[in-house]
Design an enzyme around this catalytic site. Structure first.
Site, PDB file in Angstrom:
ATOM      1  N   ASP A  65       0.835  -1.198   0.000  1.00 40.10           N
ATOM      2  CA  ASP A  65       0.000   0.000   0.000  1.00 40.10           C
ATOM      3  C   ASP A  65       0.872   1.251   0.000  1.00 40.10           C
ATOM      4  O   ASP A  65       1.890   1.318   0.702  1.00 40.10           O
ATOM      5  CB  ASP A  65      -0.876  -0.020   1.263  1.00 40.10           C
ATOM      6  N   GLU A 100       1.646  -0.594  -4.880  1.00 34.21           N
ATOM      7  CA  GLU A 100       0.617   0.353  -5.290  1.00 34.21           C
ATOM      8  C   GLU A 100       1.258   1.696  -5.621  1.00 34.21           C
ATOM      9  O   GLU A 100       1.606   2.474  -4.733  1.00 34.21           O
ATOM     10  CB  GLU A 100      -0.437   0.558  -4.192  1.00 34.21           C
TER      11      GLU A 100
HETATM   12  C1  QV4 Z   1      -8.264  13.925   7.206  1.00 31.87           C
HETATM   13  C2  QV4 Z   1      -8.037  15.076   6.218  1.00 31.87           C
HETATM   14  C3  QV4 Z   1      -6.546  15.383   6.107  1.00 31.87           C
HETATM   15  C4  QV4 Z   1      -6.036  15.728   7.491  1.00 31.87           C
HETATM   16  C5  QV4 Z   1      -6.337  14.590   8.456  1.00 31.87           C
HETATM   17  C6  QV4 Z   1      -5.940  14.978   9.872  1.00 31.87           C
HETATM   18  O1  QV4 Z   1      -8.529  14.701   4.912  1.00 31.87           O
HETATM   19  O2  QV4 Z   1      -6.316  16.460   5.203  1.00 31.87           O
HETATM   20  O3  QV4 Z   1      -4.628  15.928   7.423  1.00 31.87           O
HETATM   21  O4  QV4 Z   1      -7.739  14.249   8.468  1.00 31.87           O
HETATM   22  O5  QV4 Z   1      -5.901  13.859  10.683  1.00 31.87           O
HETATM   23  C7  QV4 Z   1      -9.001   8.856   5.880  1.00 31.87           C
HETATM   24  C8  QV4 Z   1      -9.962   9.987   5.588  1.00 31.87           C
HETATM   25  C9  QV4 Z   1      -9.222  11.303   5.498  1.00 31.87           C
HETATM   26  C10 QV4 Z   1      -8.438  11.556   6.804  1.00 31.87           C
HETATM   27  C11 QV4 Z   1      -7.486  10.366   6.962  1.00 31.87           C
HETATM   28  C12 QV4 Z   1      -6.629  10.462   8.220  1.00 31.87           C
HETATM   29  O6  QV4 Z   1     -10.635   9.740   4.352  1.00 31.87           O
HETATM   30  O7  QV4 Z   1     -10.153  12.362   5.289  1.00 31.87           O
HETATM   31  O8  QV4 Z   1      -7.668  12.745   6.688  1.00 31.87           O
HETATM   32  O9  QV4 Z   1      -8.247   9.148   7.025  1.00 31.87           O
HETATM   33  O10 QV4 Z   1      -7.353  10.129   9.350  1.00 31.87           O
HETATM   34  C13 QV4 Z   1      -7.782   5.064   2.411  1.00 31.87           C
HETATM   35  C14 QV4 Z   1      -8.783   6.134   1.991  1.00 31.87           C
HETATM   36  C15 QV4 Z   1      -8.481   7.466   2.633  1.00 31.87           C
HETATM   37  C16 QV4 Z   1      -8.372   7.294   4.138  1.00 31.87           C
HETATM   38  C17 QV4 Z   1      -7.223   6.312   4.388  1.00 31.87           C
HETATM   39  C18 QV4 Z   1      -6.952   6.078   5.858  1.00 31.87           C
HETATM   40  O11 QV4 Z   1      -8.753   6.277   0.585  1.00 31.87           O
HETATM   41  O12 QV4 Z   1      -9.550   8.380   2.351  1.00 31.87           O
HETATM   42  O13 QV4 Z   1      -8.125   8.562   4.769  1.00 31.87           O
HETATM   43  O14 QV4 Z   1      -7.585   5.054   3.806  1.00 31.87           O
HETATM   44  O15 QV4 Z   1      -8.091   5.636   6.508  1.00 31.87           O
HETATM   45  C19 QV4 Z   1      -3.131   8.495  -3.162  1.00 31.87           C
HETATM   46  C20 QV4 Z   1      -2.004   7.566  -2.722  1.00 31.87           C
HETATM   47  C21 QV4 Z   1      -2.443   6.113  -2.710  1.00 31.87           C
HETATM   48  C22 QV4 Z   1      -3.743   5.925  -1.929  1.00 31.87           C
HETATM   49  C23 QV4 Z   1      -4.797   6.858  -2.524  1.00 31.87           C
HETATM   50  C24 QV4 Z   1      -6.102   6.787  -1.778  1.00 31.87           C
HETATM   51  O16 QV4 Z   1      -0.866   7.722  -3.561  1.00 31.87           O
HETATM   52  O17 QV4 Z   1      -1.417   5.354  -2.108  1.00 31.87           O
HETATM   53  O18 QV4 Z   1      -4.332   8.213  -2.469  1.00 31.87           O
HETATM   54  N1  QV4 Z   1      -4.199   4.527  -1.934  1.00 31.87           N
HETATM   55  C25 QV4 Z   1      -3.932   3.627  -0.790  1.00 31.87           C
HETATM   56  C26 QV4 Z   1      -5.115   2.739  -0.470  1.00 31.87           C
HETATM   57  C27 QV4 Z   1      -6.219   3.568   0.128  1.00 31.87           C
HETATM   58  C28 QV4 Z   1      -5.764   4.133   1.456  1.00 31.87           C
HETATM   59  C29 QV4 Z   1      -4.346   4.490   1.498  1.00 31.87           C
HETATM   60  C30 QV4 Z   1      -3.505   4.309   0.424  1.00 31.87           C
HETATM   61  C31 QV4 Z   1      -3.795   4.896   2.785  1.00 31.87           C
HETATM   62  O19 QV4 Z   1      -5.528   2.041  -1.600  1.00 31.87           O
HETATM   63  O20 QV4 Z   1      -7.409   2.830   0.300  1.00 31.87           O
HETATM   64  O21 QV4 Z   1      -6.541   5.313   1.772  1.00 31.87           O
HETATM   65  O22 QV4 Z   1      -3.449   3.680   3.459  1.00 31.87           O
HETATM   66  O23 QV4 Z   1      -3.364   8.373  -4.548  1.00 31.87           O
END
Ligand code: QV4
Ligand code: CA
Length: 482
Positions: free
Chosen positions: A193, A230
């Site tokens: 990831d 990823e």
């Molecule tokens: C929020 C604000 C931030 C702030 C933060 C403060 O948005 O600006 O700084 O609070 O604490 C969730 C929430 C998100 C929150 C974050 C932190 O949606 O709003 O931040 O938690 O608590 C998944 C979801 C994300 C989720 C994350 C962790 O998609 O929305 O964030 O899980 O729960 C890029 C990357 C790629 C990534 C993709 C989504 O290059 O690597 O974005 N894809 C992978 C996974 C994906 C996962 C993650 C990475 C993180 O496939 O499912 O994100 O592990 O393109």
């Protein structure tokens, strides 16, 4: 790290998103093994933060609180059982490994196994991690960073998720121990990831310290784990997928984006005649291909109009093309139904995941879509297994959205995404005989519930695909001769 180590004759994995370990074990034995599936990507198995304040979204599993194997999907005993039972029927398990970061900052601070965290101190006592194990000074990735600044993309926080420093010996050791624990339990590999957010040099050290796959679970001696990183690279960013292919395989996001465009009629199918590196895709062996994944099916991650189960006819068309075409290693998505893009899987009031039910027609209930159980999809998995390493030959198109091709002398497939019918006599490359179309029905015993196709001694057959047919695909292969 680029060999999935599938059991012989198998080619395709499915992401069973948010499934429980006990249910996966059952699914291996009753469906995936018998139907020729090669493997499963499972949801992250390590303990994550419980986020009730957002009604337990699916994405809480991307916020690790420890490397203990205890989640809503099950505990370590259940995990070990699943891996053993799936391996025993020839189905491999690939773990979604979250090693870039831990949690964000929340008011809640308890994990699925009861471990706690102290966000203000970067404290994760159940690993343990502390302040020195994270990148410093603290910063958060902004949208602009992707265009200019690889160091910020890798050393700052992704969405506020506390960013581990994989450059330190201590952090590397914790990650390697976690992954080697999983290898000892019999997994065949990992999805890495957020690989873009880690330095390739650090990942190389981590990968090279992984143990060989467990020979007691049927892997050949000396087998390295299959690793797909990823990295979302649709072009135009400071970090490219090419920095990661020297290490291991990479998720090919262009694959689903371009096929979704074509099957939504925003590009003509005839242009797919040179599908593969000619389209700017990764080299075949480097590519983990898919149409949709758990992010882009719900507007997270890479943008663009990606086909999903919600546009079933076009989606099945794109999936059939992926499985019929030899480029890369295909991965299928298996979803739960959703309208709210943040909502977690079907669950009861206590947050326990509700298992899929299995209907008599093979489909799932209780809110689970189970695309992998759709006949048009599992039949194409069998088609791909049958086609093996044969090449695409005898490409035919009508100059628009009707195409057909052979896979050596093992299979033939045709698509009609035009607004008018396809009625053609086409070369199928198959031996003379009667075949049963695996899309409109299937062969059961000596009868065929789908379209019957008669191949003449010259290999040609009359092929019909109405523009209003239920599906836009017709497929026959050497395994469906009668
Ligand atoms: C929020 C604000 C931030 C702030 C933060 C403060 O948005 O600006 O700084 O609070 O604490 C969730 C929430 C998100 C929150 C974050 C932190 O949606 O709003 O931040 O938690 O608590 C998944 C979801 C994300 C989720 C994350 C962790 O998609 O929305 O964030 O899980 O729960 C890029 C990357 C790629 C990534 C993709 C989504 O290059 O690597 O974005 N894809 C992978 C996974 C994906 C996962 C993650 C990475 C993180 O496939 O499912 O994100 O592990 O393109
Ligand atoms: Ca990072």
């Amino acid at each position: 790290y680029k060999n999935p180590h599938y059991a012989s004759g198998r080619t395709t994995m499915v992401h069973l998103f948010e499934w429980k370990w006990d249910d996966i074990a059952d699914e291996c034995e009753r469906f995936l093994g018998p139907r020729g599936y090669g493997g499963i990507q499972i949801s992250p198995p390590n303990e994550n933060l419980v986020i009730w304040s957002r009604q337990r979204p699916w994405w809480e599993r991307y916020q690790p609180i420890s490397y203990r194997l205890i989640t809503r999907s099950g505990n370590e005993v259940q995990f070990a059982n699943m891996v053993r039972r799936c391996n025993a029927v020839g189905v491999r398990i690939y773990v979604d490994a979250i090693i870039n970061h831990m949690t964000g900052t929340w008011n809640e601070n308890t994990g699925t196994g009861g471990s706690t965290a102290n966000f203000g101190q970067w404290g994760y006592p159940a690993v343990p991690y502390g302040r020195n194990d994270f990148n410093f000074p603290h910063c958060v990735i902004s949208g602009n960073d992707y265009g200019c600044c690889p160091d910020r993309v890798r050393n700052c926080e992704l969405s506020g998720l506390k960013d581990l420093n994989q450059g330190t010996e201590y952090v590397r050791t914790q990650i390697v121990n976690y992954m080697n624990h999983l290898i000892s339990l019999g997994v065949a590999g990992f999805r890495i990831d957020a690989a873009k957010h880690m330095w390739p040099g650090d990942l190389r050290v981590i990968f090279d310290r992984l143990h060989n796959l467990n020979t007691a679970q049927g892997f050949p001696s000396g087998a390295r784990p299959y690793i797909y990183q990823e990295v979302i690279d649709l072009g135009g960013e400071a970090i490219s997928r090419d920095e990661y292919t020297p290490l291991a395989a990479v998720t090919e996001f262009k694959y689903g984006m371009e096929l979704s465009r074509a099957f939504q009629r925003n590009n003509q199918l005839r242009w797919l005649h040179n599908w593969g590196v000619g389209w700017g895709l990764l080299a075949s062996n480097d590519a983990l291909n898919f149409i949709d994944n758990h992010d882009n099916q719900r507007g997270h991650g890479a943008g663009g109009a990606i086909l999903t189960y919600k546009q079933a006819k076009q989606y099945k068309g794109a999936i059939a093309f992926m499985l019929a075409h030899p480029h890369g290693w295909p991965q299928l998505m298996s979803s739960f139904a959703f309208t709210d893009t943040e909502a977690g899987p079907p669950m009861d009031n206590s947050g326990n995941i509700i298992s899929p039910s299995i209907n008599s027609d093979n489909s799932c209930g209780n809110g689970w879509i189970c695309e992998h159980r759709w006949r048009q999809i599992y039949s194409m998995v069998a088609f791909r297994n049958q086609a093996g390493s044969t090449a695409v030959t005898n490409w035919w198109d009508n100059g628009s959205n009707q195409i057909a091709f052979c896979r050596g002398n093992q299979g033939f497939v045709a698509f009609n995404n035009d607004y008018w019918d396809l009625n053609q006599t086409l070369q199928t490359c198959l031996p003379a005989g009667n075949y049963c179309d695996v899309i409109s029905g299937e062969k059961s015993g000596s009868t065929c519930t789908g379209k019957r196709i008669t191949v003449g001694s010259d290999g040609r057959a009359s092929i019909s695909l109405g523009s209003n047919d239920y599906d836009m695909v017709l497929a026959i292969h050497a395994g469906t001769a009668s």
